[in-house]
Design a protein around this motif. Sequence first.
Motif, PDB file in Angstrom:
ATOM      1  N   SER A 175       2.247   1.692  -3.210  1.00 14.69           N
ATOM      2  CA  SER A 175       1.299   2.508  -4.171  1.00 14.69           C
ATOM      3  C   SER A 175       0.861   3.905  -4.231  1.00 14.69           C
ATOM      4  CB  SER A 175      -0.095   1.680  -4.202  1.00 14.69           C
ATOM      5  OG  SER A 175      -0.688   2.167  -2.826  1.00 14.69           O
ATOM      6  N   MET A 176       1.204   4.568  -2.944  1.00 14.23           N
ATOM      7  CA  MET A 176       1.070   6.024  -2.651  1.00 14.23           C
ATOM      8  C   MET A 176       2.260   6.792  -3.429  1.00 14.23           C
ATOM      9  SD  MET A 176      -1.936   5.688  -1.485  1.00 14.23           S
ATOM     10  CE  MET A 176      -2.150   7.504  -1.269  1.00 14.23           C
ATOM     11  N   GLY A 216     -11.817   0.498   1.530  1.00 12.62           N
ATOM     12  CA  GLY A 216     -11.172   1.732   1.924  1.00 12.62           C
ATOM     13  C   GLY A 216     -11.264   1.705   3.524  1.00 12.62           C
ATOM     14  N   ALA A 245      -8.800  -3.664   0.661  1.00  9.69           N
ATOM     15  CA  ALA A 245      -8.575  -2.395   0.355  1.00  9.69           C
ATOM     16  C   ALA A 245      -9.539  -1.697  -0.601  1.00  9.69           C
ATOM     17  CB  ALA A 245      -7.121  -2.279  -0.251  1.00  9.69           C
ATOM     18  N   GLN A 286       0.182   6.695   4.913  1.00  8.25           N
ATOM     19  CA  GLN A 286      -0.680   7.224   3.809  1.00  8.25           C
ATOM     20  C   GLN A 286      -1.370   5.832   3.498  1.00  8.25           C
ATOM     21  OE1 GLN A 286       1.088   9.499   0.683  1.00  8.25           O
ATOM     22  NE2 GLN A 286      -0.609  10.648   0.608  1.00  8.25           N
ATOM     23  N   GLY A 287      -2.742   5.751   3.269  1.00  5.49           N
ATOM     24  CA  GLY A 287      -3.409   4.687   2.782  1.00  5.49           C
ATOM     25  C   GLY A 287      -3.762   3.706   3.828  1.00  5.49           C
ATOM     26  N   ASP A 288      -3.338   3.880   4.959  1.00  6.18           N
ATOM     27  CA  ASP A 288      -3.354   2.748   6.043  1.00  6.18           C
ATOM     28  C   ASP A 288      -4.874   2.926   6.642  1.00  6.18           C
ATOM     29  OD1 ASP A 288      -2.954   1.001   8.113  1.00  6.18           O
ATOM     30  OD2 ASP A 288      -2.441   2.230   9.619  1.00  6.18           O
ATOM     31  N   SER A 294      -6.406   4.145  -0.983  1.00  5.99           N
ATOM     32  CA  SER A 294      -5.244   4.099  -1.305  1.00  5.99           C
ATOM     33  C   SER A 294      -5.383   3.759  -2.847  1.00  5.99           C
ATOM     34  CB  SER A 294      -4.418   2.907  -0.612  1.00  5.99           C
ATOM     35  OG  SER A 294      -4.965   1.705  -0.957  1.00  5.99           O
ATOM     36  N   CYS A 295      -4.054   4.200  -3.653  1.00  3.42           N
ATOM     37  CA  CYS A 295      -3.701   3.743  -4.806  1.00  3.42           C
ATOM     38  C   CYS A 295      -4.154   2.171  -5.183  1.00  3.42           C
ATOM     39  CB  CYS A 295      -2.750   4.337  -5.425  1.00  3.42           C
ATOM     40  SG  CYS A 295      -2.721   6.310  -5.407  1.00  3.42           S
ATOM     41  N   TYR A 296      -3.488   1.358  -4.133  1.00  2.00           N
ATOM     42  CA  TYR A 296      -3.557  -0.021  -4.255  1.00  2.00           C
ATOM     43  C   TYR A 296      -4.961  -0.442  -4.390  1.00  2.00           C
ATOM     44  CZ  TYR A 296      -3.671  -4.671  -2.524  1.00  2.00           C
ATOM     45  OH  TYR A 296      -3.834  -6.104  -2.300  1.00  2.00           O
ATOM     46  N   VAL A 348       0.667  -1.222  -0.017  1.00  2.00           N
ATOM     47  CA  VAL A 348       0.067   0.103  -0.069  1.00  2.00           C
ATOM     48  C   VAL A 348       0.871   1.250  -0.009  1.00  2.00           C
ATOM     49  CG1 VAL A 348      -1.848   1.280   1.269  1.00  2.00           C
ATOM     50  CG2 VAL A 348      -1.957  -1.194   0.904  1.00  2.00           C
TER      51      VAL A 348
END
Length: 308
Positions: A84-85, A123, A120, A268-270, A140-142, A81
């Motif tokens: 991916s960000m 979200g 993911a 980020q993305g967590d 996240s981008c992932y 993840v």
Amino acid sequence: MDEQKVLVTGGAGFIGYHLCRKLSTITGNLTIYDDLSSGKIENVNDVPSAKFVKGDILDLQTLCGLPKQDLIYHLAAQVVVPYSMENPLIDFETNAKGTVYVLEKARKDDAKVVFASSAAVYGNPSVFPTPETYGFHPFSCYGLSKVVGEEYCQMYRDQYGLDIVITRFANVYGLRCHGVIHDFLDKLAKNPNKLEIIGTGKQSRDFVHVSDVVEALLRVGAGDKFNGEIYNLGVGKSTSILELAQLILTILGLQNRTIVTTTNQSWQGDVTKIWFDISKAQKDLNWVPKVTLEDSINEVIADRKISI
Ligand SMILES: NC(=O)c1ccc[n+]([C@@H]2O[C@H](COP(=O)([O-])OP(=O)(O)OC[C@H]3O[C@@H](n4cnc5c(N)ncnc54)[C@H](O)[C@@H]3O)[C@@H](O)[C@H]2O)c1
């Protein structure tokens, strides 16, 4: 499945290895396709009856040059993840575009596809346990690239008539993965007096053992009655990272010795909490996850011969 030609993209990775081990006992026509970007050649070597092709899913010529397949498990992906960000384009290329390439191979062969998606796509959910119908809210981008992969799967099913099943994994763990359980055990083996948790420790996850995921993948891969279905694969329980740490300390008898600290920073993305509703998979697949977290922690301790 014994006469079927089965292709596993990402078969040299953690889940792919465990899936291929099991598939190799069922079919004599198994091909592993992996570029070894994060997968390991040992994983391939430990499934000696499978044919291995080192290749990138973005290399359509090589992918489509493989013999005709009946069933494709598509697991190959960029799986990190935070990466991916930092690298949305690379993540998109592998997970979104790469999935379309795999679907093109499936379209050419009229093969069934089982797609490995992820929690993911939900979200940071606000409904618990989260059902498959919660919808896409990637954080996240992932997560977004997995959403795109899923949407292409649905498109290929609707427009080209492919048989497709989508499986969304929670947090899969077991031998040969590099997750939080291994991380904690490695840290404790080095220094049993101190355990630092990256993050707040309050994030919680639905930890599912890889053998249970593999069992569900085998069930959705057999026959055609799951065409078009989406399945959450977790255990239907959420465990915080702090609870996990305490469990590990208790199993090791370190609960009164180890000082646990947190870095208190998330990334980020967590996401805060993963807790799957698995009732649909339980009912349709007649599937029940069997391995407990305690069993699995003991499995890793035995495998790594950790003694403190
Ligand atoms: N492990 C989990 O908890 C988890 C959770 C949700 C979803 N998933 C999904 O399950 C699948 C397997 O994950 P994993 O944990 O085994 O990860 P992994 O990194 O161990 O396996 C991914 C495999 O894909 C291969 N790969 C990556 N890019 C490729 C490319 N362009 N061409 C060919 N091969 C490529 C890698 O070499 C690796 O062997 C992934 O799709 C992942 O998104 C995993």
